[in-house]
Design a protein around this motif. Structure first.
Motif, PDB file in Angstrom:
ATOM      1  N   GLY A  63       0.653  -1.031  -0.041  1.00 46.87           N
ATOM      2  CA  GLY A  63       0.028  -0.018  -0.110  1.00 46.87           C
ATOM      3  C   GLY A  63       0.780   1.157  -0.089  1.00 46.87           C
ATOM      4  O   GLY A  63       1.772   1.315  -0.484  1.00 46.87           O
ATOM      5  N   LEU A  64       0.593   2.609   0.360  1.00 51.48           N
ATOM      6  CA  LEU A  64       1.144   3.818   0.529  1.00 51.48           C
ATOM      7  C   LEU A  64       3.038   3.646   1.538  1.00 51.48           C
ATOM      8  O   LEU A  64       2.549   2.575   2.248  1.00 51.48           O
ATOM      9  CB  LEU A  64      -0.359   4.575   1.604  1.00 51.48           C
ATOM     10  CG  LEU A  64       0.660   5.792   1.639  1.00 51.48           C
ATOM     11  CD1 LEU A  64       1.272   6.484   0.551  1.00 51.48           C
ATOM     12  CD2 LEU A  64       0.384   7.028   3.097  1.00 51.48           C
ATOM     13  N   ASN A  65       3.140   3.890   0.357  1.00 51.10           N
ATOM     14  CA  ASN A  65       4.615   4.120   1.176  1.00 51.10           C
ATOM     15  C   ASN A  65       5.481   2.446   1.387  1.00 51.10           C
ATOM     16  O   ASN A  65       6.156   1.516   1.678  1.00 51.10           O
ATOM     17  CB  ASN A  65       5.428   4.462   2.705  1.00 51.10           C
ATOM     18  CG  ASN A  65       4.896   5.798   2.396  1.00 51.10           C
ATOM     19  OD1 ASN A  65       5.512   6.441   1.506  1.00 51.10           O
ATOM     20  ND2 ASN A  65       4.377   6.006   3.262  1.00 51.10           N
ATOM     21  N   GLY A  66       4.228   1.646   0.090  1.00 49.67           N
ATOM     22  CA  GLY A  66       4.831   0.294   0.463  1.00 49.67           C
ATOM     23  C   GLY A  66       4.254  -0.795   1.340  1.00 49.67           C
ATOM     24  O   GLY A  66       5.106  -2.311   1.251  1.00 49.67           O
ATOM     25  N   GLN A  67       3.812  -0.370   2.142  1.00 48.76           N
ATOM     26  CA  GLN A  67       2.940  -1.075   3.020  1.00 48.76           C
ATOM     27  C   GLN A  67       2.379  -2.281   3.207  1.00 48.76           C
ATOM     28  O   GLN A  67       1.524  -1.658   2.409  1.00 48.76           O
ATOM     29  CB  GLN A  67       2.336  -0.104   4.704  1.00 48.76           C
ATOM     30  CG  GLN A  67       3.964   0.484   5.074  1.00 48.76           C
ATOM     31  CD  GLN A  67       4.597  -0.450   6.093  1.00 48.76           C
ATOM     32  OE1 GLN A  67       5.024  -1.235   6.722  1.00 48.76           O
ATOM     33  NE2 GLN A  67       6.231   0.168   5.417  1.00 48.76           N
ATOM     34  N   PRO A  68       2.257  -3.584   3.420  1.00 47.24           N
ATOM     35  CA  PRO A  68       1.288  -4.039   3.285  1.00 47.24           C
ATOM     36  C   PRO A  68       0.439  -4.743   3.349  1.00 47.24           C
ATOM     37  O   PRO A  68      -0.165  -3.422   4.935  1.00 47.24           O
ATOM     38  CB  PRO A  68       2.386  -6.270   3.490  1.00 47.24           C
ATOM     39  CG  PRO A  68       3.143  -4.981   4.503  1.00 47.24           C
ATOM     40  CD  PRO A  68       3.666  -3.997   4.725  1.00 47.24           C
ATOM     41  N   PHE A  69      -1.170  -4.717   3.172  1.00 42.65           N
ATOM     42  CA  PHE A  69      -1.898  -5.088   3.518  1.00 42.65           C
ATOM     43  C   PHE A  69      -2.663  -5.728   3.046  1.00 42.65           C
ATOM     44  O   PHE A  69      -2.545  -6.798   1.908  1.00 42.65           O
ATOM     45  CB  PHE A  69      -3.162  -4.020   3.292  1.00 42.65           C
ATOM     46  CG  PHE A  69      -3.146  -3.629   1.724  1.00 42.65           C
ATOM     47  CD1 PHE A  69      -4.611  -3.363   1.488  1.00 42.65           C
ATOM     48  CD2 PHE A  69      -2.561  -2.957   1.231  1.00 42.65           C
ATOM     49  CE1 PHE A  69      -4.682  -3.147  -0.241  1.00 42.65           C
ATOM     50  CE2 PHE A  69      -2.812  -2.293   0.157  1.00 42.65           C
ATOM     51  CZ  PHE A  69      -3.744  -3.196  -0.406  1.00 42.65           C
ATOM     52  N   TYR A  70      -3.899  -6.602   3.183  1.00 37.04           N
ATOM     53  CA  TYR A  70      -4.425  -7.422   2.426  1.00 37.04           C
ATOM     54  C   TYR A  70      -5.349  -6.878   1.734  1.00 37.04           C
ATOM     55  O   TYR A  70      -6.324  -5.940   2.394  1.00 37.04           O
ATOM     56  CB  TYR A  70      -4.874  -8.388   3.510  1.00 37.04           C
ATOM     57  CG  TYR A  70      -4.580  -9.698   4.364  1.00 37.04           C
ATOM     58  CD1 TYR A  70      -3.822 -10.763   3.019  1.00 37.04           C
ATOM     59  CD2 TYR A  70      -4.312  -9.368   5.060  1.00 37.04           C
ATOM     60  CE1 TYR A  70      -3.233 -11.933   4.315  1.00 37.04           C
ATOM     61  CE2 TYR A  70      -3.232 -10.345   6.189  1.00 37.04           C
ATOM     62  CZ  TYR A  70      -2.558 -11.838   4.957  1.00 37.04           C
ATOM     63  OH  TYR A  70      -1.981 -12.483   5.917  1.00 37.04           O
ATOM     64  N   VAL A  71      -5.955  -7.891   0.432  1.00 37.07           N
ATOM     65  CA  VAL A  71      -6.306  -6.859  -0.537  1.00 37.07           C
ATOM     66  C   VAL A  71      -7.886  -8.016  -0.869  1.00 37.07           C
ATOM     67  O   VAL A  71      -6.908  -9.324  -0.690  1.00 37.07           O
ATOM     68  CB  VAL A  71      -6.371  -6.363  -1.928  1.00 37.07           C
ATOM     69  CG1 VAL A  71      -5.366  -7.490  -2.851  1.00 37.07           C
ATOM     70  CG2 VAL A  71      -7.645  -5.728  -3.078  1.00 37.07           C
ATOM     71  N   SER A  72      -8.867  -7.629  -0.979  1.00 39.24           N
ATOM     72  CA  SER A  72      -9.936  -8.516  -1.488  1.00 39.24           C
ATOM     73  C   SER A  72     -10.886  -8.637  -2.112  1.00 39.24           C
ATOM     74  O   SER A  72     -10.524  -7.642  -2.693  1.00 39.24           O
ATOM     75  CB  SER A  72     -11.041  -8.236  -0.229  1.00 39.24           C
ATOM     76  OG  SER A  72     -10.697  -8.672   1.276  1.00 39.24           O
ATOM     77  N   LYS A  73     -11.457  -9.914  -3.116  1.00 39.73           N
ATOM     78  CA  LYS A  73     -11.620  -9.806  -4.079  1.00 39.73           C
ATOM     79  C   LYS A  73     -12.766 -10.894  -3.981  1.00 39.73           C
ATOM     80  O   LYS A  73     -12.092 -11.974  -3.725  1.00 39.73           O
ATOM     81  CB  LYS A  73     -10.544  -9.638  -5.931  1.00 39.73           C
ATOM     82  CG  LYS A  73      -9.644  -8.949  -5.811  1.00 39.73           C
ATOM     83  CD  LYS A  73      -8.853  -8.801  -7.095  1.00 39.73           C
ATOM     84  CE  LYS A  73      -8.114  -7.668  -6.879  1.00 39.73           C
ATOM     85  NZ  LYS A  73      -7.473  -8.192  -8.977  1.00 39.73           N
ATOM     86  N   PHE A  74     -13.751 -10.942  -5.031  1.00 34.20           N
ATOM     87  CA  PHE A  74     -14.234 -12.224  -5.289  1.00 34.20           C
ATOM     88  C   PHE A  74     -13.791 -13.149  -5.663  1.00 34.20           C
ATOM     89  O   PHE A  74     -12.959 -12.840  -6.777  1.00 34.20           O
ATOM     90  CB  PHE A  74     -15.847 -12.364  -5.759  1.00 34.20           C
ATOM     91  CG  PHE A  74     -16.412 -11.538  -5.651  1.00 34.20           C
ATOM     92  CD1 PHE A  74     -17.352 -12.310  -3.923  1.00 34.20           C
ATOM     93  CD2 PHE A  74     -17.421 -10.490  -4.831  1.00 34.20           C
ATOM     94  CE1 PHE A  74     -18.468 -11.392  -3.358  1.00 34.20           C
ATOM     95  CE2 PHE A  74     -18.521  -9.508  -4.420  1.00 34.20           C
ATOM     96  CZ  PHE A  74     -18.827 -10.254  -3.407  1.00 34.20           C
ATOM     97  N   ARG A  75     -13.647 -14.767  -5.470  1.00 35.62           N
ATOM     98  CA  ARG A  75     -12.418 -15.658  -6.128  1.00 35.62           C
ATOM     99  C   ARG A  75     -13.659 -16.178  -7.600  1.00 35.62           C
ATOM    100  O   ARG A  75     -14.628 -15.789  -7.626  1.00 35.62           O
ATOM    101  CB  ARG A  75     -13.262 -17.125  -5.165  1.00 35.62           C
ATOM    102  CG  ARG A  75     -12.385 -18.002  -6.207  1.00 35.62           C
ATOM    103  CD  ARG A  75     -12.821 -19.487  -5.203  1.00 35.62           C
ATOM    104  NE  ARG A  75     -12.657 -20.689  -5.690  1.00 35.62           N
ATOM    105  CZ  ARG A  75     -12.144 -21.612  -5.052  1.00 35.62           C
ATOM    106  NH1 ARG A  75     -12.832 -21.807  -3.719  1.00 35.62           N
ATOM    107  NH2 ARG A  75     -11.646 -22.711  -5.079  1.00 35.62           N
ATOM    108  N   THR A  76     -12.167 -15.855  -9.244  1.00 36.79           N
ATOM    109  CA  THR A  76     -13.253 -16.165 -10.229  1.00 36.79           C
ATOM    110  C   THR A  76     -11.928 -17.635 -10.658  1.00 36.79           C
ATOM    111  O   THR A  76     -12.324 -17.889 -11.586  1.00 36.79           O
ATOM    112  CB  THR A  76     -12.190 -15.123 -10.506  1.00 36.79           C
ATOM    113  OG1 THR A  76     -11.403 -14.646 -10.622  1.00 36.79           O
ATOM    114  CG2 THR A  76     -12.932 -13.901 -10.598  1.00 36.79           C
TER     115      THR A  76
END
Length: 203
Positions: free
Chosen positions: A44-57
């Motif tokens: 994310g901002l400044n390369g800090q990690p976070f979990y992104v969510s999407k519907f499974r495809t």
């Protein structure tokens, strides 16, 4: 100001599309199984990690050796529809509520790409990542990595409320036309393998 605009807009939109979200959850569960959401660490901002969510495809189809098949073989017809209409991205509205994402900004890519960026390309992390961005409305997955990163950095240097509104409008047109969903021969894009070694960031 942008953070509050993002939060309020995401909350209103989530309430408005709640019935649609429930329908997609049921369809994904029936057609593709559990889990319904695909979660992955992204910078994310400044390369800090976070979990992104999407519907499974994708399915969990494997070969005789028990290894997952390539992405393009596991991408189901229903999954392709979700991607072409960008409905798979809707859970990211919760990321906007949490403050991990903005509506507009460079798309968050894979954590493994971080040490491969040139210093100039790394500037894409100087702003919060977005659900859509300048690169998405100028080719999406059908352009090269170099073009994509150049467009991301251009956005960082030229971001404004008016530009964000323009990107919103162009995003709606792209979704309607279903342009640039994937690079030729790939489910989305080929993996980024870096620039010349001398250009890469040493971690």
């Amino acid at each position: 100001m942008k953070q509050w605009t993002d939060f309020i807009s995401a909350l209103v939109l989530l309430l408005a599309i709640l019935p649609l979200l429930l329908v997609i959850v049921l369809l994904v569960r029936v057609k593709l199984g559990a889990p319904v959401l695909f979660k992955q660490h992204r910078p994310g901002l400044n390369g800090q990690p976070f979990y992104v969510s999407k519907f499974r495809t994708m399915t969990d189809a494997k070969n005789e050796a028990g290894e997952l098949l390539p992405d393009d073989q596991r991408l189901s017809g229903f999954g392709k529809l979700l991607r072409k209409t960008s409905l798979d991205e809707l859970p990211q509205l919760f990321n906007v509520l949490k403050g991990d994402l903005s509506f507009v900004g460079p798309r968050p890519l894979l954590m493994e790409y971080l040490p491969l960026y040139s210093p100039e390309q790394m500037r894409r992390h100087d702003v919060k990542p977005g659900i859509t961005g300048w690169a998405q409305v100028n080719g999406r997955n059908a352009i090269s990595w170099e073009e994509r990163f150049a467009l991301d950095v251009w956005y960082v240097e030229n971001q404004s409320f008016i530009l964000d509104l323009k990107i919103f409008w162009l995003t709606a047109l792209k979704v309607f036309k279903r342009d640039g969903v994937s690079a030729e021969g790939h489910a989305t894009m080929p993996k980024f393998t870096g620039n010349n070694p001398s250009d890469q960031i040493v971690s």
